[in-house]
Scaffold this active site. Structure first.
Site, mmCIF file in Angstrom:
data_model
loop_
_atom_site.group_PDB
_atom_site.id
_atom_site.type_symbol
_atom_site.label_atom_id
_atom_site.label_comp_id
_atom_site.label_asym_id
_atom_site.label_seq_id
_atom_site.Cartn_x
_atom_site.Cartn_y
_atom_site.Cartn_z
ATOM 1 N N HIS A 1 0.844 -1.211 0.000
ATOM 2 C CA HIS A 1 0.000 0.000 0.000
ATOM 3 C C HIS A 1 0.876 1.257 0.000
ATOM 4 O O HIS A 1 0.593 2.220 -0.722
ATOM 5 C CB HIS A 1 -0.877 0.056 1.263
ATOM 6 C CG HIS A 1 -1.906 -1.032 1.395
ATOM 7 N ND1 HIS A 1 -2.044 -1.811 2.528
ATOM 8 C CD2 HIS A 1 -2.862 -1.462 0.534
ATOM 9 C CE1 HIS A 1 -3.051 -2.657 2.365
ATOM 10 N NE2 HIS A 1 -3.560 -2.475 1.161
ATOM 11 N N LYS B 1 -15.754 -7.771 5.824
ATOM 12 C CA LYS B 1 -14.535 -8.092 6.581
ATOM 13 C C LYS B 1 -14.745 -7.839 8.067
ATOM 14 O O LYS B 1 -15.530 -6.973 8.451
ATOM 15 C CB LYS B 1 -13.367 -7.212 6.107
ATOM 16 C CG LYS B 1 -12.828 -7.626 4.753
ATOM 17 C CD LYS B 1 -11.599 -6.823 4.386
ATOM 18 C CE LYS B 1 -11.015 -7.331 3.058
ATOM 19 N NZ LYS B 1 -9.953 -6.458 2.566
ATOM 20 N N ARG C 1 -3.156 -6.444 -8.017
ATOM 21 C CA ARG C 1 -2.064 -7.412 -7.934
ATOM 22 C C ARG C 1 -2.219 -8.432 -9.059
ATOM 23 O O ARG C 1 -1.976 -8.124 -10.205
ATOM 24 C CB ARG C 1 -2.053 -8.091 -6.558
ATOM 25 C CG ARG C 1 -1.451 -7.224 -5.474
ATOM 26 C CD ARG C 1 -1.708 -7.805 -4.119
ATOM 27 N NE ARG C 1 -3.137 -8.054 -3.979
ATOM 28 C CZ ARG C 1 -3.743 -8.351 -2.836
ATOM 29 N NH1 ARG C 1 -3.046 -8.477 -1.737
ATOM 30 N NH2 ARG C 1 -5.048 -8.547 -2.789
ATOM 31 N N SER D 1 -2.715 -7.858 3.355
ATOM 32 C CA SER D 1 -2.946 -7.667 4.794
ATOM 33 C C SER D 1 -3.422 -8.981 5.416
ATOM 34 O O SER D 1 -3.007 -9.351 6.515
ATOM 35 C CB SER D 1 -4.017 -6.604 5.033
ATOM 36 O OG SER D 1 -3.637 -5.378 4.483
HETATM 37 O O1 PNS Z 1 -9.207 -3.082 1.142
HETATM 38 P P1 PNS Z 1 -10.570 -3.540 0.708
HETATM 39 O O2 PNS Z 1 -11.320 -4.204 1.854
HETATM 40 O O3 PNS Z 1 -10.524 -4.420 -0.517
HETATM 41 O O4 PNS Z 1 -11.378 -2.225 0.296
HETATM 42 C C1 PNS Z 1 -12.723 -2.310 -0.102
HETATM 43 C C2 PNS Z 1 -13.428 -0.976 0.134
HETATM 44 C C3 PNS Z 1 -13.341 -0.585 1.592
HETATM 45 C C4 PNS Z 1 -12.798 0.073 -0.749
HETATM 46 C C5 PNS Z 1 -14.921 -1.175 -0.285
HETATM 47 O O5 PNS Z 1 -15.516 -2.196 0.488
HETATM 48 C C6 PNS Z 1 -15.729 0.122 -0.160
HETATM 49 O O6 PNS Z 1 -15.720 0.936 -1.052
HETATM 50 N N1 PNS Z 1 -16.430 0.289 0.989
HETATM 51 C C7 PNS Z 1 -17.265 1.456 1.228
HETATM 52 C C8 PNS Z 1 -18.752 1.083 1.053
HETATM 53 C C9 PNS Z 1 -19.120 1.069 -0.417
HETATM 54 O O7 PNS Z 1 -19.134 2.088 -1.086
HETATM 55 N N2 PNS Z 1 -19.425 -0.157 -0.928
HETATM 56 C C10 PNS Z 1 -19.734 -0.356 -2.311
HETATM 57 C C11 PNS Z 1 -18.481 -0.622 -3.134
HETATM 58 S S1 PNS Z 1 -18.870 -0.829 -4.842
#
Ligand code: PNS
Length: 172
Positions: free
Chosen positions: A24, A48, A97, A135
Site C-alpha cells: 500500500h 470483513k 495485484r 494484509s
Molecule cells: O481493502 P478492501 O477491503 O478491498 O477495500 C474495499 C473498500 C473498503 C474500498 C470497499 O468495500 C468500499 O468501497 N467500501 C465502502 C462502502 C461502499 O461504497 N461499498 C460499495 C463498493 S462498490
C-alpha cells in the site's frame, strides 16, 4: 519522460488497510507522483472483520506519511461515492495485484460508476516486490509466529507484535 499530473486532481485511495502494508505504501508514493493530493481513506468493507480499530489504522498511516503534505488520511463508514461527492474528488485510486484481484476490482469500479458518472477508477499495478503479499496473509502469518519483517512498515510491525502478544526479537 516527465511525470505529468492529472491537473489539480485529488485521488481517493480507499481500502480496509487492516493493516497498511508496504505494498500500500508503495502505491501511495506512486499515486502522489500523479495526483496533487491522495486521500488515504480507511473505508468500511462490510464483508470483513477487522483486527485493528479504525483509529489504529488511521494512526499507522498518519505516522508513515507525517512528512508528506500530499497525503491526507481520513475514514468513512458509508458509501464511497458519497465521500467522493463531499470531498470534491473524482478519482478512485486502487492497486491491482494478480488476475485474482481483477474481478473484484472490476465489479467495484463498475458499481461505483453506476452510482455516479463523475467518478473514474484508476488502477496502478502492484509493485513487483509486493505482488504476493496482502494484509490478510500478513495477519495470518504474524498470528502464528511467522516472519512478516519487511512486508509492513515498522510501526505496523510493532502493532502486530502487540496484538499477537509477541516480544520484540521474536520471529514475527
Ligand atoms: O481493502 P478492501 O477491503 O478491498 O477495500 C474495499 C473498500 C473498503 C474500498 C470497499 O468495500 C468500499 O468501497 N467500501 C465502502 C462502502 C461502499 O461504497 N461499498 C460499495 C463498493 S462498490
Amino acid at each position: 519522460m516527465t511525470q505529468e499530473k492529472f491537473a489539480n486532481r485529488i485521488a481517493i485511495y480507499p481500502g480496509s488497510f487492516d493493516p497498511i502494508t508496504n505494498g500500500h505504501v508503495d502505491l501511495i508514493k506512486r499515486g502522489i507522483r500523479l495526483f496533487d493530493e491522495v486521500i488515504v481513506l480507511v473505508a468500511y468493507n462490510p464483508n470483513k472483520s477487522y483486527l485493528f480499530s479504525v483509529e489504529e489504522r488511521e494512526q499507522f498511516i498518519r505516522e508513515i506519511f507525517s512528512d508528506n503534505s500530499g497525503v491526507r488520511v481520513d475514514s468513512h463508514s458509508g458509501l464511497l461515492v458519497d465521500y467522493l461527492k463531499s470531498s470534491g474528488a473524482s478519482v478512485i485510486l486502487r492497486g491491482m495485484r494478480a488476475v485474482s484481484d481483477f474481478e473484484y476490482e472490476f465489479q467495484m469500479a463498475l458499481m461505483n460508476r453506476r452510482q455516479t458518472r463523475e467518478v473514474e477508477t484508476v488502477f496502478l499495478m502492484s509493485g513487483f516486490k509486493w505482488f504476493y503479499s496482502s494484509s490478510k496473509l500478513i495477519k495470518e502469518v504474524a498470528s502464528m509466529g511467522g516472519s512478516v519483517k519487511g512486508l509492513v512498515p515498522e510501526n505496523v510491525h510493532r502493532g502486530l507484535m502487540e496484538k499477537f502478544n509477541r516480544r520484540t526479537g521474536s520471529r514475527v
